[in-house]
Design a protein around this motif. Structure first.
Motif, short mmCIF file in Angstrom:
data_model
loop_
_atom_site.label_atom_id
_atom_site.label_comp_id
_atom_site.label_asym_id
_atom_site.label_seq_id
_atom_site.Cartn_x
_atom_site.Cartn_y
_atom_site.Cartn_z
N LEU A 89 0.82 -1.21 0.00
CA LEU A 89 0.00 0.00 0.00
C LEU A 89 0.86 1.26 0.00
O LEU A 89 0.47 2.29 -0.56
CB LEU A 89 -0.93 -0.01 1.21
N ALA A 90 2.04 1.18 0.62
CA ALA A 90 2.93 2.35 0.66
C ALA A 90 3.53 2.66 -0.70
O ALA A 90 3.97 3.79 -0.95
CB ALA A 90 4.05 2.10 1.67
N MET A 91 3.55 1.68 -1.59
CA MET A 91 4.12 1.87 -2.92
C MET A 91 3.13 2.47 -3.91
O MET A 91 3.47 2.74 -5.06
CB MET A 91 4.65 0.54 -3.46
N ARG A 92 1.91 2.67 -3.49
CA ARG A 92 0.87 3.17 -4.39
C ARG A 92 1.18 4.58 -4.87
O ARG A 92 1.68 5.42 -4.13
CB ARG A 92 -0.47 3.15 -3.66
N ARG A 93 0.91 4.81 -6.13
CA ARG A 93 1.02 6.14 -6.71
C ARG A 93 -0.23 6.43 -7.52
O ARG A 93 -0.54 5.68 -8.44
CB ARG A 93 2.27 6.23 -7.60
N PRO A 94 -0.99 7.48 -7.18
CA PRO A 94 -0.73 8.44 -6.10
C PRO A 94 -0.88 7.78 -4.74
O PRO A 94 -1.57 6.77 -4.60
CB PRO A 94 -1.79 9.51 -6.33
N PRO A 95 -0.23 8.35 -3.72
CA PRO A 95 -0.25 7.74 -2.39
C PRO A 95 -1.65 7.70 -1.79
O PRO A 95 -2.50 8.55 -2.08
CB PRO A 95 0.65 8.68 -1.57
N LEU A 96 -1.88 6.69 -0.96
CA LEU A 96 -3.14 6.59 -0.23
C LEU A 96 -3.02 7.36 1.08
O LEU A 96 -1.95 7.40 1.70
CB LEU A 96 -3.46 5.13 0.08
N ASP A 97 -4.11 7.94 1.53
CA ASP A 97 -4.09 8.60 2.84
C ASP A 97 -4.06 7.53 3.93
O ASP A 97 -4.40 6.37 3.71
CB ASP A 97 -5.29 9.52 3.01
N SER A 98 -3.64 7.92 5.12
CA SER A 98 -3.41 6.97 6.21
C SER A 98 -4.68 6.22 6.60
O SER A 98 -4.62 5.02 6.93
CB SER A 98 -2.83 7.69 7.43
N GLU A 99 -5.82 6.88 6.58
CA GLU A 99 -7.06 6.21 6.99
C GLU A 99 -7.47 5.15 5.97
O GLU A 99 -7.98 4.09 6.34
CB GLU A 99 -8.17 7.24 7.19
N THR A 100 -7.24 5.41 4.68
CA THR A 100 -7.54 4.41 3.66
C THR A 100 -6.63 3.20 3.83
O THR A 100 -7.06 2.06 3.69
CB THR A 100 -7.39 5.01 2.25
N VAL A 101 -5.37 3.46 4.14
CA VAL A 101 -4.43 2.36 4.37
C VAL A 101 -4.90 1.50 5.54
O VAL A 101 -4.94 0.27 5.45
CB VAL A 101 -3.01 2.90 4.65
N GLU A 102 -5.28 2.14 6.65
CA GLU A 102 -5.75 1.39 7.81
C GLU A 102 -6.99 0.59 7.48
O GLU A 102 -7.16 -0.56 7.90
CB GLU A 102 -6.01 2.34 8.98
N GLN A 103 -7.89 1.19 6.72
CA GLN A 103 -9.13 0.51 6.34
C GLN A 103 -8.82 -0.73 5.52
O GLN A 103 -9.39 -1.80 5.75
CB GLN A 103 -9.99 1.47 5.52
N ARG A 104 -7.91 -0.61 4.59
CA ARG A 104 -7.60 -1.74 3.71
C ARG A 104 -6.86 -2.85 4.45
O ARG A 104 -7.10 -4.03 4.22
CB ARG A 104 -6.80 -1.26 2.51
N VAL A 105 -5.95 -2.45 5.34
CA VAL A 105 -5.24 -3.46 6.12
C VAL A 105 -6.23 -4.23 7.00
O VAL A 105 -6.18 -5.46 7.07
CB VAL A 105 -4.14 -2.80 6.98
N THR A 106 -7.11 -3.51 7.67
CA THR A 106 -8.11 -4.15 8.52
C THR A 106 -8.98 -5.10 7.73
O THR A 106 -9.25 -6.24 8.15
CB THR A 106 -8.99 -3.09 9.20
N ALA A 107 -9.44 -4.65 6.56
CA ALA A 107 -10.31 -5.49 5.73
C ALA A 107 -9.59 -6.73 5.23
O ALA A 107 -10.13 -7.84 5.23
CB ALA A 107 -10.83 -4.67 4.55
N ARG A 108 -8.35 -6.56 4.82
CA ARG A 108 -7.61 -7.70 4.27
C ARG A 108 -7.29 -8.71 5.36
O ARG A 108 -7.36 -9.92 5.14
CB ARG A 108 -6.34 -7.20 3.59
N LEU A 109 -6.94 -8.23 6.54
CA LEU A 109 -6.69 -9.15 7.66
C LEU A 109 -7.96 -9.90 8.04
O LEU A 109 -7.92 -11.08 8.39
CB LEU A 109 -6.14 -8.38 8.86
N ALA A 110 -9.10 -9.21 7.98
CA ALA A 110 -10.37 -9.85 8.33
C ALA A 110 -10.68 -11.01 7.39
O ALA A 110 -11.27 -12.01 7.80
CB ALA A 110 -11.50 -8.83 8.31
N ARG A 111 -10.30 -10.89 6.14
CA ARG A 111 -10.54 -11.97 5.18
C ARG A 111 -9.81 -13.25 5.58
O ARG A 111 -10.23 -14.35 5.22
CB ARG A 111 -10.08 -11.55 3.78
N GLN A 112 -8.73 -13.13 6.32
CA GLN A 112 -7.93 -14.30 6.68
C GLN A 112 -8.58 -15.17 7.75
O GLN A 112 -8.06 -16.23 8.09
CB GLN A 112 -6.53 -13.85 7.10
N ASP A 113 -9.73 -14.74 8.23
CA ASP A 113 -10.51 -15.59 9.13
C ASP A 113 -10.93 -16.88 8.42
O ASP A 113 -11.36 -17.84 9.07
CB ASP A 113 -11.76 -14.86 9.63
#
Length: 301
Positions: free
Chosen positions: A169-193
């Motif tokens: 997510l940090a390599m994205r261009r244009p960069p993502l804002d911090s809240e979008t990054v947190e949202q995506r990390v949370t969502a992706r981790l939740a899928r691993q259930d």
């Protein structure tokens, strides 16, 4: 192709499914294709789409939660303390800038004495955490019997460590804002259930060797990622194979894809490129994709 609304898409199989629904509910028909923000391949710009319908759900939930908090006479600091969050995070929830997890919604319902009112939002809010075109696939993941996944660019989201996710997510261009990054990390981790379900689906991963050599995030991140893959491979319902770079034949040369088998036996094929995705339900196409995956498995290590 005109985009379909939630009421029109996926009515046969996935209630509330949206752009990534079944294509044609009758079985034969075209793929459902959606331009937009990539998920596994991280394309796009983190924007809300479909007229910001998903954001509307999250904002409405946040306003409801704030109303209940104020009714109970709780300041954000105290409410956050009871939920395990800072006051600023509570503010982000209430303003629709951050999406709470299903567990957080359940806890908030208890703390605020909402009597199930907040729980009613749980499914809609959970879907809204994904890019709109991935929502149908996310629903299928939660109810699947089998997943067959071939990946050529990055480690599959179901196998990613949090550090690896953040590096991508940090390599994205244009960069993502911090809240979008947190949202995506949370969502992706939740899928691993998916690995810990009582009736765990059968999961097969074939990954290109080059994916395992890219040092996204640095050597330590890659080391942790490879360790997680090895641990996941020890689960009885998980098979992981590698397609070597020196392999002279590869039936997956056209790119990554996922074959999903629902509990009723119906199959779907999910594909994603830089700016588009599709969820195919045509029996002929899904059968061919499953056969192609079988060939890929025979060619991989």
């Amino acid at each position: 192709m005109a985009e379909r609304t939630g009421a029109e898409a996926g009515t046969e199989a996935v209630p509330g499914d949206r752009e990534n629904g079944e294509g044609n509910a009758g079985g034969a028909g075209a793929a459902v294709v959606s331009p937009g923000d990539g998920w596994e391949n991280d394309g796009g710009a983190g924007r809300w789409s479909e007229g910001e319908a998903g954001r509307g759900v999250v904002v409405a939930f946040g306003q409801t939660m704030k109303t209940l908090r104020v009714r109970e006479g709780l300041e954000r600091e105290e409410f956050g303390r009871r939920l395990g969050y800072s006051a600023s995070t509570i503010a982000s929830f209430e303003q629709g800038r951050r999406i709470p997890t299903p567990r957080t919604i359940e806890r908030a319902d208890e703390v605020l004495g909402a009597g199930g009112l907040l729980r009613l939002w749980k499914e809609q809010v959970e879907r809204a955490q994904y890019p709109v075109f991935f929502q149908g696939m996310a629903v299928l993941e939660k109810k699947c019997l089998e997943l067959l996944m071939y990946d050529t660019h990055v480690v599959n989201g179901l196998l990613q460590t949090e550090e690896y996710m953040r590096a991508l997510l940090a390599m994205r261009r244009p960069p993502l804002d911090s809240e979008t990054v947190e949202q995506r990390v949370t969502a992706r981790l939740a899928r691993q259930d998916i690995f810990d379900r009582k009736s765990a689906p059968l999961l097969s991963f074939v990954v290109n060797e080059a994916v395992l050599r890219h040092r996204y995030g640095g050597t330590d991140v890659l080391r942790g990622q490879l360790e997680l893959i090895l641990l996941a491979g020890q689960k009885q319902n998980v098979e992981i194979q590698v397609m070597p770079t020196e392999c002279e034949e590869n039936a997956g040369v056209n790119g990554p894809f996922t074959v999903v088998t629902r509990k009723d036996g119906k199959k779907f094929v999910y594909t994603e490129t830089h700016t588009t995705s599709s969820l195919e339900a045509d029996p002929e196409q899904t059968a061919l994709a499953a056969a192609r995956y079988g060939i890929i498995r025979s060619q991989a290590l």
